[in-house]
Design a protein around this motif. Structure first.
Motif, PDB file in Angstrom:
ATOM      1  N   THR A  52       4.510   0.760  -8.188  1.00  0.00           N
ATOM      2  CA  THR A  52       3.632   1.884  -7.893  1.00  0.00           C
ATOM      3  C   THR A  52       3.754   2.314  -6.437  1.00  0.00           C
ATOM      4  O   THR A  52       4.103   1.510  -5.560  1.00  0.00           O
ATOM      5  CB  THR A  52       2.167   1.512  -8.174  1.00  0.00           C
ATOM      6  N   VAL A  53       3.485   3.575  -6.202  1.00  0.00           N
ATOM      7  CA  VAL A  53       3.441   4.108  -4.843  1.00  0.00           C
ATOM      8  C   VAL A  53       2.197   4.984  -4.721  1.00  0.00           C
ATOM      9  O   VAL A  53       1.736   5.572  -5.708  1.00  0.00           O
ATOM     10  CB  VAL A  53       4.701   4.922  -4.497  1.00  0.00           C
ATOM     11  N   TYR A  54       1.698   5.039  -3.507  1.00  0.00           N
ATOM     12  CA  TYR A  54       0.484   5.817  -3.246  1.00  0.00           C
ATOM     13  C   TYR A  54       0.637   6.610  -1.956  1.00  0.00           C
ATOM     14  O   TYR A  54       1.277   6.149  -1.017  1.00  0.00           O
ATOM     15  CB  TYR A  54      -0.732   4.890  -3.100  1.00  0.00           C
ATOM     16  N   ALA A  55       0.014   7.771  -1.940  1.00  0.00           N
ATOM     17  CA  ALA A  55      -0.089   8.507  -0.692  1.00  0.00           C
ATOM     18  C   ALA A  55      -1.006   7.743   0.259  1.00  0.00           C
ATOM     19  O   ALA A  55      -1.945   7.062  -0.178  1.00  0.00           O
ATOM     20  CB  ALA A  55      -0.655   9.901  -0.952  1.00  0.00           C
ATOM     21  N   ASP A  56      -0.756   7.856   1.546  1.00  0.00           N
ATOM     22  CA  ASP A  56      -1.583   7.160   2.533  1.00  0.00           C
ATOM     23  C   ASP A  56      -3.050   7.553   2.414  1.00  0.00           C
ATOM     24  O   ASP A  56      -3.942   6.750   2.665  1.00  0.00           O
ATOM     25  CB  ASP A  56      -1.079   7.454   3.946  1.00  0.00           C
ATOM     26  N   VAL A  83      -0.089  12.108  -5.268  1.00  0.00           N
ATOM     27  CA  VAL A  83      -1.088  11.084  -4.987  1.00  0.00           C
ATOM     28  C   VAL A  83      -0.552   9.692  -5.288  1.00  0.00           C
ATOM     29  O   VAL A  83      -0.747   8.761  -4.503  1.00  0.00           O
ATOM     30  CB  VAL A  83      -2.357  11.368  -5.812  1.00  0.00           C
ATOM     31  N   SER A  84       0.097   9.556  -6.421  1.00  0.00           N
ATOM     32  CA  SER A  84       0.555   8.242  -6.846  1.00  0.00           C
ATOM     33  C   SER A  84       1.611   8.391  -7.925  1.00  0.00           C
ATOM     34  O   SER A  84       1.692   9.430  -8.591  1.00  0.00           O
ATOM     35  CB  SER A  84      -0.622   7.423  -7.393  1.00  0.00           C
ATOM     36  N   CYS A  85       2.401   7.347  -8.105  1.00  0.00           N
ATOM     37  CA  CYS A  85       3.389   7.320  -9.170  1.00  0.00           C
ATOM     38  C   CYS A  85       3.572   5.887  -9.649  1.00  0.00           C
ATOM     39  O   CYS A  85       3.514   4.946  -8.842  1.00  0.00           O
ATOM     40  CB  CYS A  85       4.715   7.898  -8.703  1.00  0.00           C
ATOM     41  N   ARG A 131      -7.846   2.952  -2.325  1.00  0.00           N
ATOM     42  CA  ARG A 131      -8.972   3.526  -3.058  1.00  0.00           C
ATOM     43  C   ARG A 131      -8.600   3.897  -4.496  1.00  0.00           C
ATOM     44  O   ARG A 131      -9.444   3.827  -5.383  1.00  0.00           O
ATOM     45  CB  ARG A 131      -9.493   4.771  -2.348  1.00  0.00           C
ATOM     46  N   PHE A 132      -7.371   4.314  -4.715  1.00  0.00           N
ATOM     47  CA  PHE A 132      -6.912   4.744  -6.035  1.00  0.00           C
ATOM     48  C   PHE A 132      -5.965   3.694  -6.610  1.00  0.00           C
ATOM     49  O   PHE A 132      -5.206   3.065  -5.879  1.00  0.00           O
ATOM     50  CB  PHE A 132      -6.172   6.074  -5.951  1.00  0.00           C
ATOM     51  N   THR A 133      -6.001   3.555  -7.927  1.00  0.00           N
ATOM     52  CA  THR A 133      -5.109   2.642  -8.628  1.00  0.00           C
ATOM     53  C   THR A 133      -4.545   3.331  -9.856  1.00  0.00           C
ATOM     54  O   THR A 133      -5.298   3.849 -10.683  1.00  0.00           O
ATOM     55  CB  THR A 133      -5.835   1.368  -9.060  1.00  0.00           C
ATOM     56  N   ILE A 134      -3.220   3.324  -9.974  1.00  0.00           N
ATOM     57  CA  ILE A 134      -2.561   3.892 -11.144  1.00  0.00           C
ATOM     58  C   ILE A 134      -2.159   2.757 -12.076  1.00  0.00           C
ATOM     59  O   ILE A 134      -1.753   1.680 -11.622  1.00  0.00           O
ATOM     60  CB  ILE A 134      -1.335   4.742 -10.732  1.00  0.00           C
ATOM     61  N   SER A 135      -2.290   2.988 -13.371  1.00  0.00           N
ATOM     62  CA  SER A 135      -1.920   1.964 -14.346  1.00  0.00           C
ATOM     63  C   SER A 135      -1.550   2.653 -15.653  1.00  0.00           C
ATOM     64  O   SER A 135      -1.842   3.836 -15.853  1.00  0.00           O
ATOM     65  CB  SER A 135      -3.075   0.988 -14.576  1.00  0.00           C
ATOM     66  N   ARG A 136      -0.899   1.904 -16.532  1.00  0.00           N
ATOM     67  CA  ARG A 136      -0.524   2.478 -17.817  1.00  0.00           C
ATOM     68  C   ARG A 136      -0.948   1.557 -18.948  1.00  0.00           C
ATOM     69  O   ARG A 136      -1.016   0.342 -18.783  1.00  0.00           O
ATOM     70  CB  ARG A 136       0.981   2.755 -17.899  1.00  0.00           C
ATOM     71  N   ASP A 137      -1.227   2.155 -20.078  1.00  0.00           N
ATOM     72  CA  ASP A 137      -1.485   1.427 -21.315  1.00  0.00           C
ATOM     73  C   ASP A 137      -0.519   1.977 -22.348  1.00  0.00           C
ATOM     74  O   ASP A 137      -0.764   3.022 -22.960  1.00  0.00           O
ATOM     75  CB  ASP A 137      -2.935   1.617 -21.759  1.00  0.00           C
ATOM     76  N   ASN A 138       0.601   1.296 -22.514  1.00  0.00           N
ATOM     77  CA  ASN A 138       1.640   1.806 -23.401  1.00  0.00           C
ATOM     78  C   ASN A 138       1.180   1.851 -24.853  1.00  0.00           C
ATOM     79  O   ASN A 138       1.604   2.718 -25.620  1.00  0.00           O
ATOM     80  CB  ASN A 138       2.897   0.964 -23.277  1.00  0.00           C
ATOM     81  N   SER A 153      10.071  10.531  -8.777  1.00  0.00           N
ATOM     82  CA  SER A 153      10.904  11.506  -8.087  1.00  0.00           C
ATOM     83  C   SER A 153      10.617  11.499  -6.597  1.00  0.00           C
ATOM     84  O   SER A 153       9.466  11.486  -6.179  1.00  0.00           O
ATOM     85  CB  SER A 153      10.645  12.902  -8.655  1.00  0.00           C
ATOM     86  N   ALA A 154      11.672  11.555  -5.815  1.00  0.00           N
ATOM     87  CA  ALA A 154      11.499  11.637  -4.370  1.00  0.00           C
ATOM     88  C   ALA A 154      11.224  13.073  -3.931  1.00  0.00           C
ATOM     89  O   ALA A 154      10.852  13.313  -2.781  1.00  0.00           O
ATOM     90  CB  ALA A 154      12.748  11.119  -3.662  1.00  0.00           C
ATOM     91  N   TYR A 155      11.372  14.015  -4.847  1.00  0.00           N
ATOM     92  CA  TYR A 155      11.267  15.427  -4.490  1.00  0.00           C
ATOM     93  C   TYR A 155      10.149  16.145  -5.239  1.00  0.00           C
ATOM     94  O   TYR A 155      10.025  17.354  -5.135  1.00  0.00           O
ATOM     95  CB  TYR A 155      12.600  16.124  -4.764  1.00  0.00           C
ATOM     96  N   GLY A 156       9.353  15.393  -5.973  1.00  0.00           N
ATOM     97  CA  GLY A 156       8.247  16.014  -6.687  1.00  0.00           C
ATOM     98  C   GLY A 156       8.664  16.811  -7.889  1.00  0.00           C
ATOM     99  O   GLY A 156       7.895  17.638  -8.380  1.00  0.00           O
TER     100      GLY A 156
END
Length: 122
Positions: free
Chosen positions: A58-62, A48-50, A67-74, A104-107
């Motif tokens: 960040t990257v997302y599936a089409d 879905v996202s990375c 609609r989705f947002t990935i984020s981090r809180d270190n 990863s490009a390969y999951g």
């Protein structure tokens, strides 16, 4: 012990929102790429996202872009997946996964969580 634990799943109506969390223990997420995957019954697993561990890009599936947002809180050692405008087709088990630095490009990732269920009702 290295562990990823997802939380935040549940039942939501179509158009609603959920925020998933991926909490790490046994290591710090700072320089790790974290990906969210999902798998619905009878369907293949989908990334879905990375978020990159090197530059937080960040990257997302089409299917979820916009609609989705990935984020981090270190500071909290947590990565989030904010999911808005949810659709019934978003119903799936959601997993997070981690590996150092790059998405990863390969999951293939080093560490995986157990998953959390998301159900989007009509």
């Amino acid at each position: 012990q290295v562990q990823l634990v997802e939380s935040g799943g549940g039942l939501v109506e179509s158009g609603g929102s959920l925020r998933l969390s991926c909490a790490a223990s046994g290591f710090t997420l700072d320089y790790y790429a974290i990906a969210w995957f999902r798998q619905a019954p009878g369907k293949e697993r989908e990334e879905v996202s990375c978020i990159s561990g090197s530059d937080d890009s960040t990257v997302y599936a089409d299917s979820v872009k916009g609609r989705f947002t990935i984020s981090r809180d270190n500071a909290k050692n947590v990565v989030y997946l904010q999911m808005n405008s949810l659709k019934p087709e978003d119903t799936a088990f959601y997993y997070c996964a981690a590996q150092p630095y790059y998405c990863s490009a390969y999951g293939t990732y080093d560490y995986w969580g157990q998953g959390t269920r998301v159900t989007v009702d009509w």
